[in-house]
Design an enzyme around this catalytic site. Sequence first.
Site, PDB file in Angstrom:
ATOM      1  N   ARG A  61      60.683 -27.885  10.529  1.00  0.00           N
ATOM      2  CA  ARG A  61      59.907 -28.015  11.769  1.00  0.00           C
ATOM      3  C   ARG A  61      58.407 -28.018  11.525  1.00  0.00           C
ATOM      4  O   ARG A  61      57.643 -28.543  12.350  1.00  0.00           O
ATOM      5  CB  ARG A  61      60.316 -26.924  12.772  1.00  0.00           C
ATOM      6  CG  ARG A  61      61.712 -27.149  13.346  1.00  0.00           C
ATOM      7  CD  ARG A  61      62.035 -26.158  14.446  1.00  0.00           C
ATOM      8  NE  ARG A  61      62.120 -24.816  13.969  1.00  0.00           N
ATOM      9  CZ  ARG A  61      63.231 -24.241  13.463  1.00  0.00           C
ATOM     10  NH1 ARG A  61      64.356 -24.933  13.403  1.00  0.00           N
ATOM     11  NH2 ARG A  61      63.222 -22.998  13.048  1.00  0.00           N
ATOM     12  N   GLU A  98      64.097 -14.151   8.479  1.00  0.00           N
ATOM     13  CA  GLU A  98      64.519 -13.240   9.542  1.00  0.00           C
ATOM     14  C   GLU A  98      66.053 -13.209   9.558  1.00  0.00           C
ATOM     15  O   GLU A  98      66.661 -12.195   9.841  1.00  0.00           O
ATOM     16  CB  GLU A  98      63.963 -13.724  10.897  1.00  0.00           C
ATOM     17  CG  GLU A  98      64.087 -12.723  12.012  1.00  0.00           C
ATOM     18  CD  GLU A  98      63.592 -13.265  13.349  1.00  0.00           C
ATOM     19  OE1 GLU A  98      63.154 -14.434  13.408  1.00  0.00           O
ATOM     20  OE2 GLU A  98      63.684 -12.519  14.330  1.00  0.00           O
TER      21      GLU A  98
END
Length: 173
Positions: A61, A98
């Site tokens: 992204r 994460e």
Amino acid sequence: MLEAELVELIRTIPDFPIPGIQFKDITTLIRDKKGFRRSIQVLAERYATLQLDAIVGIESRGFIFSAPLAYELGLGLVPIRKPGKLPADTYQVEYELEYGVNKLEIHRDAFQSGARVVIVDDLLATGGTIHAASTLVEQAGGVVEELAFLIELTFLNGRERLAHYPIFSLVQY
Ligand code: AMP
């Protein structure tokens, strides 16, 4: 469009890709022609006078924002990619996300030594990804002038582990 309106274009998807993650979906921002344009303009205005040599984008992204930013600034784009994608000699780092573990690579000859760069990604969470990217840029001889994000999840304190670098984000949660 005002910069403050960008936040309304970002959609939060609960429990994606795994339970407990509030996924910030930027597809609703980039499909909006004014929102996409505004987000690139804000970054381009910020970096217009910084005398940069290149923009670095992180797969996947990060490419969505780094490529138009580099184009707008009249600079080249250096990709940081997942393993096995870059065809020439690379440096590689491994880091924790994460959610999960990942590796990233950069071409060893990506920069002239001392090249001043801004690294762009869509989102700052724990900072593991951008920390790895910064390490790669420095291994390849680049100088990190700033780290730029569309979104920053401030509650994950990514800034703390990145204390050496200036950080800019358009939208904070
Ligand atoms: P981190 O390394 O923890 O800073 O994670 C940042 C990277 O993971 C970015 O490349 C994001 O695209 C992705 N990411 C992590 N958490 C989220 C989230 N809550 N929503 C969307 N993308 C995320």
